[in-house]
Design a protein around this motif. Structure first.
Motif, short mmCIF file in Angstrom:
data_model
loop_
_atom_site.label_atom_id
_atom_site.label_comp_id
_atom_site.label_asym_id
_atom_site.label_seq_id
_atom_site.Cartn_x
_atom_site.Cartn_y
_atom_site.Cartn_z
N LEU A 276 0.83 -1.20 0.00
CA LEU A 276 0.00 0.00 0.00
C LEU A 276 0.86 1.26 0.00
O LEU A 276 0.67 2.17 -0.82
N ILE A 277 1.84 1.32 0.89
CA ILE A 277 2.64 2.54 1.03
C ILE A 277 3.51 2.78 -0.20
O ILE A 277 3.75 3.93 -0.59
N ASN A 278 3.94 1.70 -0.84
CA ASN A 278 4.77 1.86 -2.03
C ASN A 278 3.97 2.26 -3.25
O ASN A 278 4.54 2.58 -4.30
N SER A 279 2.65 2.29 -3.13
CA SER A 279 1.78 2.68 -4.23
C SER A 279 1.29 4.12 -4.13
O SER A 279 0.58 4.60 -5.01
N LEU A 280 1.67 4.82 -3.06
CA LEU A 280 1.16 6.17 -2.83
C LEU A 280 1.83 7.19 -3.74
O LEU A 280 3.05 7.19 -3.90
N PRO A 281 1.05 8.10 -4.31
CA PRO A 281 1.67 9.24 -5.01
C PRO A 281 2.35 10.15 -4.00
O PRO A 281 2.09 10.07 -2.79
N ASP A 282 3.21 11.02 -4.47
CA ASP A 282 4.04 11.83 -3.58
C ASP A 282 3.23 12.71 -2.63
O ASP A 282 3.67 12.98 -1.51
N ARG A 283 2.06 13.17 -3.04
CA ARG A 283 1.29 14.11 -2.23
C ARG A 283 0.29 13.40 -1.30
O ARG A 283 -0.55 14.05 -0.69
N CYS A 284 0.38 12.09 -1.19
CA CYS A 284 -0.59 11.30 -0.43
C CYS A 284 0.02 10.81 0.88
O CYS A 284 1.20 10.48 0.95
N ILE A 285 -0.82 10.78 1.92
CA ILE A 285 -0.40 10.30 3.24
C ILE A 285 -1.21 9.07 3.61
O ILE A 285 -2.43 9.04 3.44
N LEU A 286 -0.53 8.06 4.12
CA LEU A 286 -1.19 6.88 4.66
C LEU A 286 -1.35 7.06 6.16
O LEU A 286 -0.36 7.24 6.88
#
Length: 369
Positions: free
Chosen positions: A183-193
């Protein structure tokens, strides 16, 4: 001047909000039914209550409540930072961890942004999105477990926040280390998990993730933890977030002054120092959880694997009927209706005595036509 006939209106964001409905309070059941012996297994509270050290700390601090609390939570901040081996400025404190969910929405969401959540899960994630005018993408659970690949597929360049309740409320299911990595490796740069670890102390599976490592790696992650569950301080409302300094700094811009009260801070520091109470609370759940699951299964119910201090149960019956029957017996549980799951129950793990009362009452209710 004649009274105005104009009708007051509010923005659509407000009318779309669904108010949170907590588990039925003991006092309300006492008033309505006149019962004196009541067991509440509805809100995932600690049946052992707070640490004796926390109670003593509250009593000692009570005479000073005329003074504003420490807005920086210095003592609590220092204690948690030392225990987690992180920088003190990697922490933010809230009036319960759900306030931090609200602050995340205020800080990072705008109209047109997207938020990804599993469904069902804790409702306040979607509330933060609605208040900001953001769009929530609900990703259905698969057999009541996280569908990580479907969550990844739902992330777009408009996604600002992804919420993961781990273990999940209301089901008790969890995302493994591999799943969270995906999940975390799929986040765009402006996204927070946002990983909500309200129940993480109860998780016993070896592949349950140590999410704080993502913070140490300076990833776009915030971890939420609370003193409401295993520490038994739900009535004082205090929780905290762990993240890299940039994220904490942004949230501090919108945090209200003195948002955590003095008694809550004092009690939390004392509770952290009582490892015996923490271990007793955890051991109780790890001992009673499989027993209760087995006994409920013997009543022809389906019980799903849980890493929390509660069980998610398919009754294969009318759960509202069961709820009403248990209530008359002095036992409060939670139906699945609030989670779009009629026929289901969420049951908090109680003490051995409380669990036996539940099972006895449930047997009585089910024996009736």
């Amino acid at each position: 001047m004649s009274p105005s006939n104009n009708t007051l209106t509010v923005d659509d964001r407000i009318t779309r909000l669904v108010p949170y409905h907590p588990g039925k309070p003991i006092s309300e059941v006492r008033r309505e039914l006149g019962l004196t012996e009541i067991v509440k297994l509805a809100s995932n509270e600690n049946p052992l209550g707070p640490s004796p050290k926390a109670i003593d700390a509250i009593i000692a601090a009570a005479a000073s409540v005329h003074v504003y609390p420490d807005g920086a939570c210095h003592d609590l901040r220092t204690s948690i930072a030392a225990r987690l081996d992180i920088s003190p400025d990697s922490l933010v404190f809230g009036n319960g961890s759900d306030e931090i969910i609200h602050l995340l929405g205020l800080t990072y969401l705008c109209a047109g942004d997207e938020v990804v959540v599993a469904h069902p899960t804790f409702s306040r994630y979607e509330s933060a999105a609605v208040l900001a005018g953001a769009h929530t993408l609900r990703v259905p659970l698969r057999d009541w477990a996280f569908d990580i690949e479907a969550m990844v597929a739902s992330i777009t360049d408009r996604t600002r926040l992804v919420f993961l309740s781990n273990p999940n409320n209301p089901t008790g299911g969890y995302a493994s280390t591999d799943g969270v990595n995906r999940l975390i490796n799929s986040l765009p740069d402006r996204c927070i998990l946002c990983i909500d670890e309200a129940y993480y102390e109860y998780a016993a599976r070896p592949d349950y993730p140590q999410a704080i490592e993502y913070v140490r790696q300076n990833r776009n992650v915030i971890i939420l933890r609370t003193f409401s569950k295993i520490y038994g301080l739900a009535g004082l409302r205090i929780g905290y977030g762990i993240a890299k300094r940039q994220i904490i700094g942004h949230i501090e811009q919108v945090r209200e002054p003195f948002n955590t009260n003095a008694l809550a801070q004092t009690a939390a520091v004392a509770a952290l120092d009582d490892s015996a109470h923490l271990e007793a609370s955890r051991s109780l759940v790890l001992e009673q959880r499989p027993m209760l699951a087995r006994r409920l299964s013997e009543m022809d119910m389906t019980v799903y694997p849980s890493e929390g201090n509660f069980l998610w149960v398919n009754t294969h019956r009318d759960s509202q009927w069961i709820f009403d029957g248990l209530l008359r017996c002095g036992v409060i549980i939670r139906t699945g209706d609030a989670f779009d799951a009629p026929g289901y129950l969420r049951i908090t793990i109680g003490t051995a005595q409380q669990n036996e009362k539940l099972l006895s009452a449930l047997s009585e209710v089910l024996s009736k036509p």
